[in-house]
Write a protein that holds these residues in place. Structure first.
Motif: not given
Length: 449
Positions: A123-127
Protein backbone atom coordinates in the motif's frame (compact mmCIF):
# COMPACT_ATOMS: atom_id res chain seq x y z
CA UNK A 1 -20.86 -20.56 20.82
CA UNK A 2 -18.54 -19.76 17.88
CA UNK A 3 -19.98 -20.10 14.39
CA UNK A 4 -19.55 -23.44 12.67
CA UNK A 5 -17.57 -23.57 9.42
CA UNK A 6 -19.43 -24.50 6.26
CA UNK A 7 -22.76 -23.07 7.48
CA UNK A 8 -24.51 -19.72 7.54
CA UNK A 9 -24.92 -18.34 11.05
CA UNK A 10 -27.61 -16.39 12.90
CA UNK A 11 -30.21 -14.03 11.56
CA UNK A 12 -28.95 -12.43 8.34
CA UNK A 13 -28.60 -8.67 8.54
CA UNK A 14 -25.74 -7.97 6.10
CA UNK A 15 -24.06 -9.63 3.12
CA UNK A 16 -21.38 -10.85 5.54
CA UNK A 17 -24.03 -12.56 7.67
CA UNK A 18 -25.28 -14.42 4.59
CA UNK A 19 -21.81 -15.74 3.76
CA UNK A 20 -20.91 -19.34 4.33
CA UNK A 21 -17.94 -19.68 6.67
CA UNK A 22 -14.95 -21.92 6.02
CA UNK A 23 -11.68 -22.92 7.63
CA UNK A 24 -8.29 -23.02 5.93
CA UNK A 25 -8.43 -26.80 6.17
CA UNK A 26 -11.68 -26.89 4.19
CA UNK A 27 -10.26 -24.59 1.54
CA UNK A 28 -7.18 -26.79 1.25
CA UNK A 29 -9.33 -29.81 0.42
CA UNK A 30 -10.41 -28.12 -2.82
CA UNK A 31 -7.06 -27.88 -4.59
CA UNK A 32 -7.88 -29.91 -7.70
CA UNK A 33 -4.84 -32.11 -7.14
CA UNK A 34 -6.61 -35.43 -7.57
CA UNK A 35 -8.14 -34.77 -10.99
CA UNK A 36 -9.08 -31.96 -13.37
CA UNK A 37 -12.78 -32.21 -12.47
CA UNK A 38 -12.28 -31.69 -8.73
CA UNK A 39 -13.44 -28.37 -7.30
CA UNK A 40 -10.90 -25.56 -7.05
CA UNK A 41 -11.22 -22.91 -4.35
CA UNK A 42 -8.90 -20.10 -3.37
CA UNK A 43 -8.88 -17.23 -0.87
CA UNK A 44 -8.48 -13.51 -1.59
CA UNK A 45 -8.76 -11.02 1.28
CA UNK A 46 -10.42 -13.67 3.49
CA UNK A 47 -13.13 -14.31 0.88
CA UNK A 48 -13.47 -17.80 -0.58
CA UNK A 49 -13.97 -18.18 -4.33
CA UNK A 50 -14.89 -21.25 -6.36
CA UNK A 51 -12.90 -20.99 -9.61
CA UNK A 52 -13.72 -24.49 -10.85
CA UNK A 53 -15.62 -23.25 -13.89
CA UNK A 54 -13.62 -20.04 -14.37
CA UNK A 55 -9.95 -21.00 -14.15
CA UNK A 56 -9.78 -22.25 -17.74
CA UNK A 57 -11.10 -18.87 -18.96
CA UNK A 58 -8.80 -16.76 -16.80
CA UNK A 59 -7.21 -14.03 -19.03
CA UNK A 60 -3.87 -14.47 -17.27
CA UNK A 61 -3.78 -18.20 -18.10
CA UNK A 62 -5.68 -21.13 -16.66
CA UNK A 63 -2.74 -22.63 -14.80
CA UNK A 64 -2.10 -19.57 -12.63
CA UNK A 65 -5.41 -20.05 -10.80
CA UNK A 66 -4.92 -23.80 -10.81
CA UNK A 67 -1.53 -23.40 -9.10
CA UNK A 68 -3.17 -21.45 -6.27
CA UNK A 69 -6.14 -23.75 -5.82
CA UNK A 70 -6.64 -24.59 -2.16
CA UNK A 71 -4.35 -21.74 -1.10
CA UNK A 72 -4.31 -18.07 -0.16
CA UNK A 73 -3.96 -16.03 -3.37
CA UNK A 74 -4.33 -12.56 -1.79
CA UNK A 75 -0.81 -11.28 -2.43
CA UNK A 76 -0.55 -12.88 -5.86
CA UNK A 77 -3.87 -11.25 -6.79
CA UNK A 78 -2.62 -7.83 -5.65
CA UNK A 79 0.70 -8.31 -7.43
CA UNK A 80 -0.78 -9.21 -10.81
CA UNK A 81 -3.70 -6.76 -10.97
CA UNK A 82 -3.26 -3.00 -11.08
CA UNK A 83 -6.98 -2.21 -10.78
CA UNK A 84 -8.10 -4.59 -8.05
CA UNK A 85 -11.50 -2.96 -7.60
CA UNK A 86 -12.38 -3.51 -11.27
CA UNK A 87 -11.31 -7.15 -11.23
CA UNK A 88 -13.16 -7.84 -7.98
CA UNK A 89 -16.44 -6.99 -9.74
CA UNK A 90 -15.89 -10.03 -11.94
CA UNK A 91 -15.05 -12.13 -8.89
CA UNK A 92 -18.42 -11.51 -7.25
CA UNK A 93 -20.11 -14.31 -9.23
CA UNK A 94 -17.46 -16.76 -7.97
CA UNK A 95 -17.81 -15.86 -4.28
CA UNK A 96 -19.08 -18.74 -2.13
CA UNK A 97 -18.22 -17.53 1.36
CA UNK A 98 -15.44 -16.29 3.59
CA UNK A 99 -13.11 -17.45 6.30
CA UNK A 100 -14.60 -17.95 9.72
CA UNK A 101 -13.78 -15.15 12.24
CA UNK A 102 -11.51 -17.46 14.25
CA UNK A 103 -9.34 -18.16 11.20
CA UNK A 104 -6.08 -16.19 10.73
CA UNK A 105 -5.72 -13.80 7.76
CA UNK A 106 -3.29 -16.16 6.07
CA UNK A 107 -2.75 -19.89 6.25
CA UNK A 108 -1.47 -21.07 9.67
CA UNK A 109 1.76 -22.38 8.11
CA UNK A 110 2.76 -18.90 6.92
CA UNK A 111 4.47 -16.02 8.68
CA UNK A 112 1.46 -13.79 9.42
CA UNK A 113 3.56 -10.88 10.69
CA UNK A 114 5.64 -10.87 7.49
CA UNK A 115 2.50 -11.13 5.36
CA UNK A 116 0.87 -8.17 7.10
CA UNK A 117 4.01 -6.03 6.91
CA UNK A 118 4.37 -6.74 3.20
CA UNK A 119 0.75 -5.81 2.55
CA UNK A 120 1.37 -2.52 4.33
CA UNK A 121 4.49 -2.03 2.19
CA UNK A 122 2.46 -2.73 -0.94
CA UNK A 123 0.00 0.00 0.00
CA UNK A 124 2.89 2.36 0.76
CA UNK A 125 4.38 1.65 -2.66
CA UNK A 126 1.07 2.62 -4.25
CA UNK A 127 0.88 5.86 -2.27
CA UNK A 128 4.45 6.73 -3.29
CA UNK A 129 3.44 6.40 -6.93
CA UNK A 130 6.03 3.72 -7.64
CA UNK A 131 3.58 1.71 -9.77
CA UNK A 132 3.16 4.63 -12.19
CA UNK A 133 5.32 4.57 -15.34
CA UNK A 134 7.52 7.35 -16.70
CA UNK A 135 6.68 7.32 -20.39
CA UNK A 136 9.86 9.10 -21.52
CA UNK A 137 11.90 6.19 -20.13
CA UNK A 138 10.02 3.60 -22.16
CA UNK A 139 10.07 5.76 -25.30
CA UNK A 140 13.86 5.72 -25.06
CA UNK A 141 13.91 1.95 -24.43
CA UNK A 142 11.80 1.28 -27.51
CA UNK A 143 13.53 3.78 -29.82
CA UNK A 144 17.06 2.60 -29.05
CA UNK A 145 16.05 -1.01 -29.83
CA UNK A 146 14.16 0.03 -32.98
CA UNK A 147 17.06 2.13 -34.27
CA UNK A 148 19.49 -0.74 -33.67
CA UNK A 149 17.16 -3.01 -35.64
CA UNK A 150 17.13 -0.57 -38.56
CA UNK A 151 20.90 0.02 -38.32
CA UNK A 152 21.54 -3.73 -38.60
CA UNK A 153 19.72 -3.84 -41.94
CA UNK A 154 21.30 -0.61 -43.19
CA UNK A 155 24.78 -1.95 -42.41
CA UNK A 156 24.24 -4.96 -44.68
CA UNK A 157 22.49 -2.84 -47.32
CA UNK A 158 25.28 -0.26 -47.52
CA UNK A 159 28.46 -2.23 -46.77
CA UNK A 160 27.48 -5.65 -48.09
CA UNK A 161 27.89 -9.09 -46.59
CA UNK A 162 31.64 -9.27 -46.02
CA UNK A 163 32.86 -10.36 -42.60
CA UNK A 164 33.05 -6.98 -40.86
CA UNK A 165 29.55 -5.67 -41.75
CA UNK A 166 28.21 -9.22 -41.31
CA UNK A 167 29.44 -9.37 -37.70
CA UNK A 168 28.46 -5.76 -36.93
CA UNK A 169 24.99 -6.44 -38.33
CA UNK A 170 24.63 -9.56 -36.16
CA UNK A 171 25.72 -7.63 -33.06
CA UNK A 172 23.16 -4.88 -33.65
CA UNK A 173 20.36 -7.27 -34.65
CA UNK A 174 21.00 -9.42 -31.55
CA UNK A 175 21.07 -6.38 -29.25
CA UNK A 176 17.85 -5.06 -30.80
CA UNK A 177 16.11 -8.39 -30.30
CA UNK A 178 17.17 -8.75 -26.66
CA UNK A 179 16.11 -5.16 -25.92
CA UNK A 180 12.78 -5.79 -27.68
CA UNK A 181 12.51 -8.79 -25.40
CA UNK A 182 13.00 -6.68 -22.29
CA UNK A 183 10.48 -4.12 -23.56
CA UNK A 184 7.81 -6.72 -24.34
CA UNK A 185 8.45 -8.08 -20.85
CA UNK A 186 7.56 -4.63 -19.47
CA UNK A 187 4.41 -4.51 -21.61
CA UNK A 188 3.42 -8.04 -20.66
CA UNK A 189 3.56 -7.02 -17.00
CA UNK A 190 1.26 -4.02 -17.64
CA UNK A 191 3.98 -1.65 -16.47
CA UNK A 192 4.40 0.74 -19.43
CA UNK A 193 0.94 2.32 -19.69
CA UNK A 194 -1.67 3.04 -17.05
CA UNK A 195 -4.42 1.38 -19.10
CA UNK A 196 -4.29 -2.38 -19.58
CA UNK A 197 -5.52 -2.23 -23.18
CA UNK A 198 -2.57 -0.09 -24.33
CA UNK A 199 -0.09 -2.48 -22.71
CA UNK A 200 -1.77 -5.42 -24.44
CA UNK A 201 -1.83 -3.69 -27.83
CA UNK A 202 1.85 -2.76 -27.73
CA UNK A 203 2.77 -6.12 -26.26
CA UNK A 204 1.25 -7.73 -29.33
CA UNK A 205 3.02 -5.29 -31.68
CA UNK A 206 6.46 -5.76 -30.14
CA UNK A 207 6.29 -9.50 -29.54
CA UNK A 208 4.42 -10.53 -32.70
CA UNK A 209 5.61 -8.00 -35.30
CA UNK A 210 9.13 -7.23 -34.07
CA UNK A 211 10.11 -10.55 -32.44
CA UNK A 212 7.88 -13.18 -34.03
CA UNK A 213 6.12 -14.78 -31.06
CA UNK A 214 2.51 -15.16 -29.82
CA UNK A 215 1.73 -12.78 -26.95
CA UNK A 216 -0.82 -15.14 -25.38
CA UNK A 217 1.84 -17.87 -25.16
CA UNK A 218 4.22 -15.54 -23.31
CA UNK A 219 1.49 -14.52 -20.85
CA UNK A 220 0.48 -18.14 -20.31
CA UNK A 221 4.05 -19.19 -19.54
CA UNK A 222 5.45 -16.17 -17.73
CA UNK A 223 2.56 -15.60 -15.32
CA UNK A 224 3.04 -19.14 -14.05
CA UNK A 225 6.70 -18.42 -13.43
CA UNK A 226 5.86 -15.36 -11.34
CA UNK A 227 3.06 -17.10 -9.49
CA UNK A 228 5.21 -20.05 -8.41
CA UNK A 229 8.88 -19.33 -9.18
CA UNK A 230 11.26 -22.30 -9.04
CA UNK A 231 8.39 -24.66 -8.16
CA UNK A 232 8.73 -27.88 -10.13
CA UNK A 233 5.63 -28.74 -12.19
CA UNK A 234 4.28 -25.21 -11.65
CA UNK A 235 7.05 -23.01 -13.03
CA UNK A 236 7.42 -23.72 -16.79
CA UNK A 237 10.93 -22.24 -16.72
CA UNK A 238 11.98 -25.57 -15.19
CA UNK A 239 10.85 -27.54 -18.24
CA UNK A 240 14.45 -28.47 -19.08
CA UNK A 241 14.51 -30.44 -15.81
CA UNK A 242 15.04 -33.37 -15.83
CA UNK A 243 15.64 -34.00 -19.54
CA UNK A 244 18.76 -31.84 -19.90
CA UNK A 245 19.62 -30.61 -16.41
CA UNK A 246 19.14 -31.74 -12.83
CA UNK A 247 18.22 -28.68 -10.78
CA UNK A 248 18.24 -28.17 -7.02
CA UNK A 249 19.27 -30.59 -4.29
CA UNK A 250 15.82 -32.09 -3.54
CA UNK A 251 14.91 -32.77 -7.17
CA UNK A 252 18.40 -34.05 -8.00
CA UNK A 253 18.34 -36.54 -5.12
CA UNK A 254 14.86 -37.67 -6.14
CA UNK A 255 15.99 -38.14 -9.73
CA UNK A 256 19.03 -40.11 -8.61
CA UNK A 257 17.06 -42.39 -6.30
CA UNK A 258 14.70 -43.18 -9.19
CA UNK A 259 17.76 -44.14 -11.27
CA UNK A 260 16.87 -41.59 -13.95
CA UNK A 261 19.76 -40.66 -16.21
CA UNK A 262 18.64 -38.72 -19.26
CA UNK A 263 21.99 -36.90 -19.30
CA UNK A 264 25.33 -37.19 -17.47
CA UNK A 265 24.26 -34.65 -14.87
CA UNK A 266 27.57 -34.79 -13.02
CA UNK A 267 28.97 -32.89 -16.02
CA UNK A 268 26.06 -30.50 -16.55
CA UNK A 269 28.07 -27.48 -15.39
CA UNK A 270 30.43 -28.20 -18.30
CA UNK A 271 27.82 -28.48 -21.05
CA UNK A 272 25.39 -25.80 -19.87
CA UNK A 273 27.02 -22.92 -21.77
CA UNK A 274 26.84 -24.81 -25.09
CA UNK A 275 23.78 -27.03 -24.82
CA UNK A 276 21.35 -24.71 -23.03
CA UNK A 277 21.31 -21.91 -25.68
CA UNK A 278 20.98 -24.38 -28.58
CA UNK A 279 18.21 -26.31 -26.83
CA UNK A 280 16.41 -23.09 -25.89
CA UNK A 281 16.38 -21.80 -29.48
CA UNK A 282 14.99 -25.12 -30.73
CA UNK A 283 12.48 -25.32 -27.88
CA UNK A 284 11.10 -21.80 -28.43
CA UNK A 285 10.72 -22.29 -32.18
CA UNK A 286 8.88 -25.56 -31.64
CA UNK A 287 6.69 -24.53 -28.71
CA UNK A 288 5.34 -21.28 -30.17
CA UNK A 289 3.99 -23.08 -33.23
CA UNK A 290 2.72 -26.02 -31.16
CA UNK A 291 0.98 -23.65 -28.75
CA UNK A 292 -0.67 -21.59 -31.51
CA UNK A 293 -1.93 -24.67 -33.38
CA UNK A 294 -3.03 -26.61 -30.29
CA UNK A 295 -4.99 -23.64 -28.90
CA UNK A 296 -6.20 -22.53 -32.33
CA UNK A 297 -4.58 -19.11 -32.07
CA UNK A 298 -4.75 -18.67 -35.82
CA UNK A 299 -4.30 -14.89 -35.83
CA UNK A 300 -1.18 -15.14 -33.69
CA UNK A 301 0.11 -17.98 -35.86
CA UNK A 302 -0.39 -15.74 -38.90
CA UNK A 303 1.52 -12.85 -37.32
CA UNK A 304 4.35 -15.19 -36.36
CA UNK A 305 4.57 -16.37 -39.95
CA UNK A 306 4.40 -12.75 -41.12
CA UNK A 307 7.44 -11.91 -38.98
CA UNK A 308 9.49 -14.67 -40.56
CA UNK A 309 8.43 -13.70 -44.08
CA UNK A 310 9.18 -10.02 -43.37
CA UNK A 311 12.70 -10.71 -42.11
CA UNK A 312 13.41 -12.98 -45.06
CA UNK A 313 12.24 -10.36 -47.57
CA UNK A 314 14.39 -7.72 -45.85
CA UNK A 315 17.64 -9.69 -45.80
CA UNK A 316 17.68 -12.44 -48.43
CA UNK A 317 17.82 -10.03 -51.41
CA UNK A 318 20.89 -8.42 -49.77
CA UNK A 319 22.90 -11.49 -48.78
CA UNK A 320 21.35 -14.59 -50.31
CA UNK A 321 19.54 -17.44 -48.56
CA UNK A 322 22.53 -19.35 -47.15
CA UNK A 323 24.27 -16.28 -45.75
CA UNK A 324 21.00 -15.05 -44.28
CA UNK A 325 20.44 -18.38 -42.55
CA UNK A 326 23.88 -18.11 -40.96
CA UNK A 327 23.21 -14.47 -40.02
CA UNK A 328 19.75 -15.10 -38.54
CA UNK A 329 20.44 -18.28 -36.57
CA UNK A 330 23.76 -17.06 -35.22
CA UNK A 331 21.97 -13.93 -33.98
CA UNK A 332 19.25 -16.07 -32.38
CA UNK A 333 21.89 -18.25 -30.72
CA UNK A 334 23.68 -15.20 -29.30
CA UNK A 335 20.35 -13.79 -28.11
CA UNK A 336 19.62 -17.11 -26.41
CA UNK A 337 23.00 -17.04 -24.63
CA UNK A 338 22.40 -13.47 -23.47
CA UNK A 339 18.86 -14.26 -22.32
CA UNK A 340 19.72 -17.47 -20.46
CA UNK A 341 22.69 -16.13 -18.53
CA UNK A 342 20.73 -13.03 -17.47
CA UNK A 343 17.56 -14.83 -16.43
CA UNK A 344 19.18 -17.86 -14.83
CA UNK A 345 21.75 -15.95 -12.76
CA UNK A 346 18.84 -14.94 -10.52
CA UNK A 347 17.10 -18.32 -10.31
CA UNK A 348 19.22 -21.46 -10.81
CA UNK A 349 21.46 -20.78 -7.77
CA UNK A 350 18.37 -20.34 -5.59
CA UNK A 351 16.01 -22.86 -3.97
CA UNK A 352 14.34 -25.18 -6.49
CA UNK A 353 11.74 -27.64 -5.22
CA UNK A 354 8.08 -28.59 -5.32
CA UNK A 355 5.57 -25.96 -4.20
CA UNK A 356 5.99 -25.46 -0.44
CA UNK A 357 3.05 -23.01 -0.29
CA UNK A 358 5.19 -20.28 1.27
CA UNK A 359 3.92 -16.76 1.82
CA UNK A 360 4.42 -14.38 -1.14
CA UNK A 361 7.56 -12.68 0.21
CA UNK A 362 9.30 -15.86 1.35
CA UNK A 363 8.47 -17.64 -1.92
CA UNK A 364 9.88 -14.85 -4.08
CA UNK A 365 13.00 -14.35 -1.94
CA UNK A 366 13.71 -18.08 -1.88
CA UNK A 367 13.61 -18.22 -5.68
CA UNK A 368 15.34 -14.95 -6.64
CA UNK A 369 18.42 -12.88 -5.96
CA UNK A 370 19.72 -9.51 -7.14
CA UNK A 371 22.81 -8.38 -9.01
CA UNK A 372 24.63 -5.14 -8.21
CA UNK A 373 23.28 -1.96 -9.74
CA UNK A 374 25.21 0.00 -12.37
CA UNK A 375 24.24 1.74 -15.60
CA UNK A 376 25.66 -1.16 -17.61
CA UNK A 377 24.09 -3.87 -15.45
CA UNK A 378 20.70 -2.15 -15.62
CA UNK A 379 20.85 -1.90 -19.43
CA UNK A 380 22.46 -5.29 -20.07
CA UNK A 381 19.90 -7.11 -17.91
CA UNK A 382 16.85 -4.98 -18.70
CA UNK A 383 16.82 -4.10 -14.98
CA UNK A 384 16.38 -7.79 -14.15
CA UNK A 385 19.37 -7.35 -11.87
CA UNK A 386 16.58 -6.18 -9.51
CA UNK A 387 14.91 -9.57 -9.76
CA UNK A 388 13.69 -9.54 -6.14
CA UNK A 389 11.80 -6.26 -6.51
CA UNK A 390 10.49 -7.34 -9.90
CA UNK A 391 9.07 -10.55 -8.45
CA UNK A 392 7.54 -8.86 -5.41
CA UNK A 393 5.98 -6.09 -7.54
CA UNK A 394 5.63 -7.50 -11.09
CA UNK A 395 3.56 -4.55 -12.39
CA UNK A 396 6.08 -1.96 -11.14
CA UNK A 397 7.88 -0.04 -13.94
CA UNK A 398 11.50 -1.13 -13.91
CA UNK A 399 12.84 2.40 -13.54
CA UNK A 400 11.45 2.39 -9.98
CA UNK A 401 13.06 -0.82 -8.73
CA UNK A 402 16.02 1.00 -7.19
CA UNK A 403 13.63 3.22 -5.23
CA UNK A 404 11.77 0.35 -3.57
CA UNK A 405 14.86 -1.82 -2.98
CA UNK A 406 15.81 -0.17 0.37
CA UNK A 407 12.26 -0.71 1.66
CA UNK A 408 12.37 -4.38 0.68
CA UNK A 409 15.78 -4.79 2.35
CA UNK A 410 14.40 -3.32 5.57
CA UNK A 411 11.41 -5.65 5.48
CA UNK A 412 13.67 -8.67 4.98
CA UNK A 413 16.04 -7.59 7.76
CA UNK A 414 13.13 -7.13 10.16
CA UNK A 415 11.82 -10.66 9.58
CA UNK A 416 15.11 -12.49 9.06
CA UNK A 417 14.51 -13.23 5.36
CA UNK A 418 17.67 -13.50 3.24
CA UNK A 419 18.10 -10.69 0.70
CA UNK A 420 20.90 -11.76 -1.64
CA UNK A 421 22.74 -9.33 -3.93
CA UNK A 422 26.00 -10.09 -5.73
CA UNK A 423 28.29 -8.88 -8.55
CA UNK A 424 27.22 -9.96 -12.04
CA UNK A 425 30.28 -12.13 -12.73
CA UNK A 426 29.76 -13.86 -9.39
CA UNK A 427 26.12 -14.46 -10.34
CA UNK A 428 27.22 -16.02 -13.64
CA UNK A 429 29.74 -18.24 -11.86
CA UNK A 430 27.08 -19.28 -9.33
CA UNK A 431 25.00 -20.78 -12.15
CA UNK A 432 27.80 -23.22 -12.88
CA UNK A 433 28.57 -23.81 -9.20
CA UNK A 434 24.96 -24.68 -8.42
CA UNK A 435 24.74 -26.97 -11.46
CA UNK A 436 27.90 -28.73 -10.33
CA UNK A 437 26.55 -29.19 -6.78
CA UNK A 438 23.17 -30.43 -8.06
CA UNK A 439 24.95 -32.87 -10.38
CA UNK A 440 26.97 -34.21 -7.46
CA UNK A 441 23.79 -34.71 -5.42
CA UNK A 442 22.25 -36.61 -8.34
CA UNK A 443 25.34 -38.77 -8.83
CA UNK A 444 25.58 -39.66 -5.15
CA UNK A 445 21.90 -40.66 -5.02
CA UNK A 446 22.15 -42.51 -8.35
CA UNK A 447 25.18 -44.58 -7.32
CA UNK A 448 23.95 -45.24 -3.80
CA UNK A 449 22.77 -48.84 -3.48
Amino acid sequence: MPPQSGTSVGKPETDSDLAQLFTWEEVGLHSGKKNSKQERWLVIDRKVYDVTQFYRRHPGGNRVLSHYSGQDATDAFSAFHKNEDLVKKYLSSLLIGELAPDQPSCEPTKNEALVQDFRELHEKVKRMGLLKPRHSFFVFIFLHAFLLDIAAWLTIWYFGKSWVPFLIGIAMFTTAQIQYGYFQHDLGHISVFEKVKWNKLWHFIVLAILKGGPASWWIHMHNQHHAKPNCFRKDPDLNMHPFLFSLGKALSVELGKKKKKYMPYQHQHKYFAVLAPVAFVAYVQMIIFHYAIQRKKWFELTTTMFYNVRVCLMYIPLMGFKTFMAYYWLARLLESCWFLWITQMNHIPMNINYDQNLDWVSAQLAATCNVDQSMFNDWFSGHLNFQIEHHLFPTMPRHNYWKVAPLVKSLCAKHGVKYICKPMLTAFADILRSLKVSGEHWQEAYLHL
